[in-house]
Design an enzyme around this catalytic site. Structure first.
Site, PDB file in Angstrom:
ATOM      1  N   CYS A  34       5.931  -9.147   2.515  1.00  0.00           N
ATOM      2  CA  CYS A  34       5.933 -10.115   1.422  1.00  0.00           C
ATOM      3  C   CYS A  34       7.330 -10.397   0.891  1.00  0.00           C
ATOM      4  O   CYS A  34       7.492 -11.287   0.062  1.00  0.00           O
ATOM      5  CB  CYS A  34       5.061  -9.603   0.278  1.00  0.00           C
ATOM      6  N   ASP A  36       9.056  -8.464  -1.014  1.00  0.00           N
ATOM      7  CA  ASP A  36       9.309  -7.763  -2.271  1.00  0.00           C
ATOM      8  C   ASP A  36      10.251  -6.586  -2.037  1.00  0.00           C
ATOM      9  O   ASP A  36      10.312  -6.039  -0.940  1.00  0.00           O
ATOM     10  CB  ASP A  36       7.993  -7.245  -2.871  1.00  0.00           C
ATOM     11  N   CYS A  63       5.289  -7.150  -6.667  1.00  0.00           N
ATOM     12  CA  CYS A  63       4.022  -7.537  -7.277  1.00  0.00           C
ATOM     13  C   CYS A  63       3.608  -6.486  -8.305  1.00  0.00           C
ATOM     14  O   CYS A  63       4.212  -5.427  -8.423  1.00  0.00           O
ATOM     15  CB  CYS A  63       2.967  -7.669  -6.197  1.00  0.00           C
ATOM     16  N   CYS A 107       2.052  -2.348  -0.730  1.00  0.00           N
ATOM     17  CA  CYS A 107       2.722  -2.256  -2.035  1.00  0.00           C
ATOM     18  C   CYS A 107       3.043  -0.782  -2.333  1.00  0.00           C
ATOM     19  O   CYS A 107       4.116  -0.461  -2.842  1.00  0.00           O
ATOM     20  CB  CYS A 107       1.844  -2.826  -3.135  1.00  0.00           C
TER      21      CYS A 107
HETATM   22 FE1  FES Z   1       4.161  -7.117  -1.445  1.00  0.00          FE
HETATM   23 FE2  FES Z   1       2.780  -6.013  -3.387  1.00  0.00          FE
HETATM   24  S1  FES Z   1       2.405  -7.937  -2.438  1.00  0.00           S
HETATM   25  S2  FES Z   1       4.676  -5.347  -2.601  1.00  0.00           S
END
Ligand code: FES
Length: 148
Positions: A34, A36, A63, A107
Site C-alpha cells: 500500500c 504506507d 492506515c 498493516c
Molecule cells: Fe497498508 Fe494498513 S493498509 S499499512
C-alpha cells in the site's frame, strides 16, 4: 468489543506516538502493498544486568490499523529484551486487537518490520540522520522491507 471497535478505540487515543529524541535504535519499514510507512524509536535500559526495552515510540504515514497495532506493540515490548521482542510475530504484536482481517495483516507486518529493523539494525540515533519520517520519505535511501 470486536476487532474493528478495538482498532477504533486504539486510534482515538494512540499510545507512544511521536519521535523520540534520545532513541538508541530506529527502524523504518515500508509496505509494498500500500506504500504506507512506519518508523519506530526504541530506548533501552539496564535491568538486573540485562538490556531491556525501556520505551518505544512510533510515527506512521499509514492506515488506522497500522497505527492501532503500533500503539499496542510499543506497549507490549516494554520490559522485553531485544531477542524477546524479536521473537514476537505480527500476530503477537496485534493480539490485543483480536484477529485482523486478511487484508489488514500487512498493516501488522509493517509494525513488525519497523521493530525488527530497529532491533537488528542497532543504529544509534545519529544526529546526522534524519529522525523525521516525512524527511526520510523524501530521502532516496530510506530502508524498506518488502513483504511478499
Ligand atoms: Fe497498508 Fe494498513 S493498509 S499499512
Amino acid at each position: 468489543m470486536n476487532t474493528e471497535e478495538k482498532i477504533d478505540e486504539a486510534i482515538r487515543n494512540p499510545k507512544n506516538l511521536g519521535e523520540m529524541a534520545e532513541a538508541d535504535a530506529i527502524g523504518t519499514a515500508g509496505s509494498s502493498d500500500c506504500g504506507d510507512m512506519l518508523r519506530m524509536w526504541i530506548k533501552f535500559r539496564n535491568e538486573d544486568g540485562r538490556r531491556v526495552i525501556d520505551k518505544a515510540t512510533f510515527q506512521s504515514f499509514g492506515c488506522q490499523t497500522a497505527i492501532a497495532v503500533a500503539s499496542m506493540a510499543t506497549e507490549l515490548i516494554k520490559g522485553k529484551t531485544p531477542s524477546e521482542a524479536l521473537a514476537m510475530s505480527n500476530e503477537d504484536l496485534s493480539a490485543p486487537l483480536g484477529a485482523l482481517p486478511p487484508m489488514k495483516i500487512h498493516c501488522a507486518q509493517l509494525v513488525e518490520g519497523a521493530l525488527k529493523n530497529a532491533l537488528t539494525g542497532e543504529v544509534a540515533a545519529p544526529k546526522a540522520v534524519s529522525s523525521n519520517l516525512s524527511d526520510s520519505l523524501q530521502a532516496p535511501k530510506s530502508v524498506k522491507i518488502k513483504f511478499t
